[in-house]
Design a protein around this motif. Structure first.
Motif, PDB file in Angstrom:
ATOM      1  N   TYR A 280      -6.656 -21.418  -5.228  1.00 54.76           N
ATOM      2  CA  TYR A 280      -6.495 -21.385  -6.333  1.00 54.76           C
ATOM      3  C   TYR A 280      -6.216 -20.532  -7.902  1.00 54.76           C
ATOM      4  CZ  TYR A 280      -5.926 -25.164 -10.405  1.00 54.76           C
ATOM      5  OH  TYR A 280      -4.735 -25.561 -11.928  1.00 54.76           O
ATOM      6  N   PHE A 281      -7.726 -20.589  -8.629  1.00 57.13           N
ATOM      7  CA  PHE A 281      -7.352 -19.862  -9.192  1.00 57.13           C
ATOM      8  C   PHE A 281      -6.681 -18.017  -9.454  1.00 57.13           C
ATOM      9  CE2 PHE A 281     -11.371 -21.351  -8.649  1.00 57.13           C
ATOM     10  CZ  PHE A 281     -11.644 -22.390  -9.534  1.00 57.13           C
ATOM     11  N   ILE A 282      -6.116 -17.744  -8.290  1.00 57.25           N
ATOM     12  CA  ILE A 282      -5.909 -15.963  -8.254  1.00 57.25           C
ATOM     13  C   ILE A 282      -3.516 -16.763  -7.893  1.00 57.25           C
ATOM     14  CG2 ILE A 282      -4.450 -14.596  -6.896  1.00 57.25           C
ATOM     15  CD1 ILE A 282      -7.717 -14.870  -5.542  1.00 57.25           C
ATOM     16  N   GLU A 283      -4.088 -17.606  -7.315  1.00 54.22           N
ATOM     17  CA  GLU A 283      -3.201 -18.473  -7.303  1.00 54.22           C
ATOM     18  C   GLU A 283      -2.328 -18.759  -8.959  1.00 54.22           C
ATOM     19  OE1 GLU A 283      -2.644 -21.928  -4.812  1.00 54.22           O
ATOM     20  OE2 GLU A 283      -2.560 -20.410  -2.583  1.00 54.22           O
ATOM     21  N   GLN A 284      -2.737 -19.560  -9.882  1.00 54.17           N
ATOM     22  CA  GLN A 284      -2.615 -20.395 -11.291  1.00 54.17           C
ATOM     23  C   GLN A 284      -2.550 -18.563 -12.610  1.00 54.17           C
ATOM     24  OE1 GLN A 284      -1.692 -22.720 -10.057  1.00 54.17           O
ATOM     25  NE2 GLN A 284      -2.473 -23.198 -12.324  1.00 54.17           N
ATOM     26  N   GLU A 285      -3.519 -17.777 -11.639  1.00 56.12           N
ATOM     27  CA  GLU A 285      -2.841 -15.689 -12.641  1.00 56.12           C
ATOM     28  C   GLU A 285      -1.609 -15.895 -11.976  1.00 56.12           C
ATOM     29  OE1 GLU A 285      -4.066 -15.421 -15.401  1.00 56.12           O
ATOM     30  OE2 GLU A 285      -5.479 -16.999 -14.496  1.00 56.12           O
ATOM     31  N   LEU A 286      -0.748 -15.751 -10.646  1.00 53.22           N
ATOM     32  CA  LEU A 286      -0.343 -14.947 -10.516  1.00 53.22           C
ATOM     33  C   LEU A 286       1.303 -15.989 -11.544  1.00 53.22           C
ATOM     34  CD1 LEU A 286      -0.825 -13.950  -6.629  1.00 53.22           C
ATOM     35  CD2 LEU A 286      -0.559 -12.143  -8.204  1.00 53.22           C
ATOM     36  N   LYS A 287       1.188 -16.811 -11.300  1.00 58.11           N
ATOM     37  CA  LYS A 287       2.129 -17.738 -11.737  1.00 58.11           C
ATOM     38  C   LYS A 287       2.512 -17.544 -13.478  1.00 58.11           C
ATOM     39  CE  LYS A 287       1.450 -21.536  -8.206  1.00 58.11           C
ATOM     40  NZ  LYS A 287       0.849 -23.094  -7.823  1.00 58.11           N
ATOM     41  N   THR A 288       1.611 -17.262 -13.749  1.00 61.55           N
ATOM     42  CA  THR A 288       1.967 -16.873 -14.796  1.00 61.55           C
ATOM     43  C   THR A 288       2.726 -15.002 -15.241  1.00 61.55           C
ATOM     44  OG1 THR A 288      -0.311 -15.827 -16.118  1.00 61.55           O
ATOM     45  CG2 THR A 288       0.088 -18.110 -15.569  1.00 61.55           C
ATOM     46  N   ILE A 289       2.946 -14.702 -13.837  1.00 64.97           N
ATOM     47  CA  ILE A 289       3.136 -13.461 -14.505  1.00 64.97           C
ATOM     48  C   ILE A 289       4.956 -12.696 -13.836  1.00 64.97           C
ATOM     49  CG2 ILE A 289       3.228 -10.745 -13.434  1.00 64.97           C
ATOM     50  CD1 ILE A 289       0.372 -10.716 -14.106  1.00 64.97           C
ATOM     51  N   CYS A 290       5.794 -12.306 -13.973  1.00 63.05           N
ATOM     52  CA  CYS A 290       6.845 -11.962 -13.606  1.00 63.05           C
ATOM     53  C   CYS A 290       6.497 -11.010 -12.872  1.00 63.05           C
ATOM     54  CB  CYS A 290       8.265 -12.481 -14.279  1.00 63.05           C
ATOM     55  SG  CYS A 290       9.766 -11.770 -13.988  1.00 63.05           S
ATOM     56  N   LEU A 291       6.985 -11.195 -10.922  1.00 64.34           N
ATOM     57  CA  LEU A 291       6.968 -10.654  -9.773  1.00 64.34           C
ATOM     58  C   LEU A 291       8.616 -10.471  -9.634  1.00 64.34           C
ATOM     59  CD1 LEU A 291       3.119 -12.284  -7.769  1.00 64.34           C
ATOM     60  CD2 LEU A 291       3.290  -9.902 -10.010  1.00 64.34           C
ATOM     61  N   GLU A 292       9.317 -10.582 -10.680  1.00 70.78           N
ATOM     62  CA  GLU A 292      10.480 -10.174  -9.489  1.00 70.78           C
ATOM     63  C   GLU A 292      10.689  -8.791  -9.723  1.00 70.78           C
ATOM     64  OE1 GLU A 292      12.583 -11.852  -7.907  1.00 70.78           O
ATOM     65  OE2 GLU A 292      11.325 -13.782  -7.961  1.00 70.78           O
ATOM     66  N   GLU A 293      10.581  -8.134 -10.662  1.00 73.10           N
ATOM     67  CA  GLU A 293      10.562  -6.747 -11.432  1.00 73.10           C
ATOM     68  C   GLU A 293       9.435  -6.333 -12.370  1.00 73.10           C
ATOM     69  OE1 GLU A 293      13.620  -7.546 -15.326  1.00 73.10           O
ATOM     70  OE2 GLU A 293      14.280  -7.162 -13.752  1.00 73.10           O
ATOM     71  N   ASN A 294       9.759  -4.621 -12.451  1.00 73.70           N
ATOM     72  CA  ASN A 294       8.611  -4.141 -13.451  1.00 73.70           C
ATOM     73  C   ASN A 294       6.958  -3.639 -12.540  1.00 73.70           C
ATOM     74  OD1 ASN A 294      10.273  -4.246 -15.779  1.00 73.70           O
ATOM     75  ND2 ASN A 294       8.801  -6.769 -15.724  1.00 73.70           N
ATOM     76  N   VAL A 295       6.308  -3.410 -12.574  1.00 67.96           N
ATOM     77  CA  VAL A 295       5.068  -2.920 -12.706  1.00 67.96           C
ATOM     78  C   VAL A 295       4.564  -3.701 -12.327  1.00 67.96           C
ATOM     79  CG1 VAL A 295       3.360  -1.195 -12.013  1.00 67.96           C
ATOM     80  CG2 VAL A 295       5.530  -0.853 -13.049  1.00 67.96           C
ATOM     81  N   PHE A 296       3.245  -4.105 -11.483  1.00 68.64           N
ATOM     82  CA  PHE A 296       1.883  -4.353 -11.204  1.00 68.64           C
ATOM     83  C   PHE A 296       0.924  -3.914 -10.516  1.00 68.64           C
ATOM     84  CE2 PHE A 296      -0.740  -7.877  -8.194  1.00 68.64           C
ATOM     85  CZ  PHE A 296      -1.059  -8.747  -9.734  1.00 68.64           C
ATOM     86  N   SER A 297      -0.171  -3.771 -11.376  1.00 63.51           N
ATOM     87  CA  SER A 297      -1.653  -2.999 -11.685  1.00 63.51           C
ATOM     88  C   SER A 297      -2.025  -3.948 -10.660  1.00 63.51           C
ATOM     89  CB  SER A 297      -1.855  -2.169 -12.265  1.00 63.51           C
ATOM     90  OG  SER A 297      -2.831  -1.892 -12.513  1.00 63.51           O
ATOM     91  N   ILE A 298      -2.916  -3.701  -9.674  1.00 57.83           N
ATOM     92  CA  ILE A 298      -3.911  -4.149  -8.468  1.00 57.83           C
ATOM     93  C   ILE A 298      -4.968  -4.508  -9.908  1.00 57.83           C
ATOM     94  CG2 ILE A 298      -5.206  -4.069  -6.796  1.00 57.83           C
ATOM     95  CD1 ILE A 298      -2.667  -5.605  -5.891  1.00 57.83           C
ATOM     96  N   ARG A 299      -4.976  -3.475  -9.951  1.00 61.83           N
ATOM     97  CA  ARG A 299      -7.026  -2.558 -10.631  1.00 61.83           C
ATOM     98  C   ARG A 299      -6.735  -3.987 -11.892  1.00 61.83           C
ATOM     99  NH1 ARG A 299     -11.113  -3.186 -10.335  1.00 61.83           N
ATOM    100  NH2 ARG A 299     -11.080  -2.129  -8.454  1.00 61.83           N
TER     101      ARG A 299
END
Length: 280
Positions: free
Chosen positions: A114-133
């Motif tokens: 749940y804690f991961i999912e809630q943080e992912l929801k606050t970020i736009c993952l449709e485009e741009n760059v997502f840094s794992i680190r």
């Protein structure tokens, strides 16, 4: 297009594996490059966000979770031996999966995902760059707190197990050295444990069978009604009658006396048979 960047080839390959094993009916095109993966949708109705969130969650729980917990085990609690680290890690997994109960975890029943999912929801993952680190460093504080709680509980359990094994070994050594007071005893487990040979004698007489010095040396662990007299008697043979051979006390008796113990069903016990008379 969404571009996901990784720190090393191992993480890149692990994420690609998760992508390729995801639902094939996705209308998604994957672009591979060193240290990065591009996610492009091939149909306007597709949401990269909805598609990639569960895969990212799986990546963190399946590919990065152990890495973090091992870093806590070694870096925060100084367990440097690899075998010890793996034992603690396995205990942490048992706690996460609910196989170990009654451990002092100071959190509610919210799944750690749940804690991961809630943080992912606050970020736009449709485009741009997502840094794992960057996401791991700045966004997963609550998730790491939960993992650290599992590790702390696992370490407590590990230490208790080590103490238990030391305790069992000390009793085993004592029994091996001691001359038996009675050669053969019976234990009946029917709701509670009864050392049958002492059942009908007075409490004063029962105390004569207990090695008080040995009990004083193990005050936190010795059960005065069963283990104390049983170990003090150090019988050559123990017949244990029970409906539950997996009971913790049954396991403890077996660990101490090993091949001296025979397990029988409770129904097979016949109290009219008097072992004391048989020896006389």
């Amino acid at each position: 297009m969404l571009e996901i960047t990784f720190e090393d080839d191992y993480d890149t390959a692990a994420f690609l594996h998760l992508l390729r094993n995801a639902d094939e009916n996705r209308h998604i095109k994957i672009h591979e490059a060193p240290g990065k993966i591009g996610i492009e949708k091939t149909h306007s109705s597709v949401s990269i966000q909805e598609y990639i969130q569960p895969i990212l969650t799986r990546f963190f729980t399946e590919c990065k979770e152990d890495e973090y917990m091992l870093s806590v085990i070694e870096g925060d609690y100084y367990f440097l031996d690899r075998d010890e680290q793996q034992q603690i890690l396995q205990l942490a997994h048992s706690i996460m999966e609910g196989e170990l109960e009654g451990l002092p975890l100071n959190h509610d029943d919210t799944p750690r995902e749940y804690f991961i999912e809630q943080e992912l929801k606050t970020i736009c993952l449709e485009e741009n760059v997502f840094s794992i680190r960057s996401f791991m460093t700045f966004r997963l504080g609550k998730y790491y707190e939960r993992l650290k709680g599992y590790v702390e509980a696992a370490i407590d359990e590990y230490k208790m197990e080590q103490e238990y094994q030391t305790f069992i070994q000390s009793l085993r050594d004592y029994v091996t050295r001691k001359e038996p007071v009675l050669d053969h005893v019976r234990i009946v487990h029917d709701g509670h444990f009864v050392l049958w040979e002492l059942k009908y004698i007075s409490e004063r007489e029962q105390k004569k069978y207990i090695d008080r010095r040995f009990v004083r040396e193990h005050p936190m662990y010795i059960d005065s009604h069963l283990l104390a007299p049983l170990v003090s008697i150090a019988p050559k043979k123990i017949d244990l009658y029970t409906k539950n051979s997996e009971h913790a006390m049954v396991q403890t008796i077996q660990n101490i006396f090993q091949e001296r113990v025979r397990i029988f069903s409770l129904e097979s016990f016949h109290p009219q048979e008097n072992i004391l008379e048989e020896r006389s």
